[in-house]
Design an enzyme around this catalytic site. Sequence first.
Site, PDB file in Angstrom:
ATOM      1  N   THR A  65     -20.708 -13.775  -2.212  1.00 33.83           N
ATOM      2  CA  THR A  65     -20.856 -14.835  -3.193  1.00 33.83           C
ATOM      3  C   THR A  65     -19.845 -14.611  -4.304  1.00 33.83           C
ATOM      4  O   THR A  65     -19.449 -13.481  -4.565  1.00 33.83           O
ATOM      5  CB  THR A  65     -22.282 -14.797  -3.801  1.00 33.83           C
ATOM      6  OG1 THR A  65     -23.242 -14.946  -2.767  1.00 33.83           O
ATOM      7  CG2 THR A  65     -22.498 -15.874  -4.829  1.00 33.83           C
ATOM      8  N   GLY A  98     -26.347 -11.715  -2.821  1.00 35.17           N
ATOM      9  CA  GLY A  98     -27.364 -12.204  -1.906  1.00 35.17           C
ATOM     10  C   GLY A  98     -28.766 -12.038  -2.459  1.00 35.17           C
ATOM     11  O   GLY A  98     -29.081 -12.472  -3.566  1.00 35.17           O
TER      12      GLY A  98
END
Length: 513
Positions: A333, A416
């Site tokens: 991410t 995550g």
Amino acid sequence: MAATSHPLATATALDVLRRGGNAVDAAIAAVAVLGVVEPHMTGIGGDCFAILSDKDGKLTGLNGSGRAPMAASLDRLLDQGTTEIGPDSVHAVTVPGAVAAWQKLLSEHGTWSLADALAPAIAYAEDGFPITPRVGADWAEEAPRLARDKGAAKHFLVDGAAPAVGSVHSLPALAETLRRIAEEGPKGFYEGPVAEEIVATLAARGGWMSLDDLAAMEPTSEVPITTDYRGYTVAELPPNGQGLTALILLNILEHFDLAGLDPLGPERFHLEMEAARIAYACRDAYIADPSAMTETVEALLSSRYSERLADGIDPGRRGERPAASDLVPDADTVYLTVVDSDRRAISLINSVYHGFGSGIVTEKSGIALQNRGACFVVQKGHPNTIDAGKRPMHTIIPGFVTKDGAPFMSFGVMGGAYQPCGHAHFLTNMVDYGMDVQAALDCPRLFWDDANGPLSAETTIPKATLTDLAARGHEVTMAASPHGGGQAIRIDKDTGVLIGGSDPRKDGCAIGF
């Protein structure tokens, strides 16, 4: 000021600000660059969430997560003998929401066109970009997986291997796709040749996505949900994101005197991990697409509920909690935040979930397709089970803090499933232990690979702390890599100064002027 996970993205954001763009313009330009220079972490094949604040602290939110295909159903998967949706499954690919989200943010809050915001990303994709150390290390780990897909190998491998650190890599097909989007707007992605290739690529692997699924992508405006933590109002986006988990965790921790504990001591980490395991159990049981949830946000954030959860923690011993989770804690991410001269702030996060998402990459357009559908469960009666047009429970969460009604800090922590715990760890570092922004990001982290399994400790946690945790019933292992990353910008309303930080676990930086 801008804080991102990559120097080129931070530089891009600052350039936009110097040229008169506002925080939203700068953030979209920066995240588009991140989709090129950190392609394993994010990109136009993924989703996007954001929280925005004006100078008076009024918060608005955006949910840019995509949905399962309308042809998807639990029964259809069960009839195929599928009992879980793995990260490499074609059924893990949900509609990418990022491009539509970027356009909505610019249209409603920015001053630049999407074409102008995409220009730096197009240049890096076409002309090339240097491979930085953390990006290179992550990319190399994904090379065997990339080699299994023709499109992935074509665009993201060089002679069968990941590009070397310090080399210059280009993504010409992605540059052409970004150029099409710049010229045509989101329709250049969700309709026409690009959309047709996405559908054909998935259909060839047994996928169910249609052109209508892509054309129907529509981000939603959201009202952030909040809780009070020792005088600070912490804001997250409502479900389908897991931000509610961070608020439940903070509500539990507020029942304990953390300030009286050593921030690197066993008592602090024990309480944090036990509270996190309980909060994540709540997440796994309840958080889903809002239309399917069986409990309300209000009930889960009530003081009576948090008190009951806190009462279940034994300060001296690890408890047995039904907190199993198969979500990957170190999924990939990017998070960034920008604050402009008018003190408009944006907290933005964009992701393809696992490294290079599903590992399925379109051959012509060079798009790595996300695997957010791996967050669905294949279980009758569960609120987060897959269904037609449904959004999965989502891990990426932007955060924001206000104090006395004024904007205090825009922040986010990557990683995550780790993110709610990361939010709580970062905020308690500042609020309970008085750390500044950078120190709060630097502070060692502890998490797990499985909530019912051993804890995974970063190497900077004192050995005495780990020994004591073991005596409390925790099995402790050493983390193979750091937990997540993070960026933050604090707004000091008294001095007018912006105070930024960027996590050393990534390649990025925070810079202001």
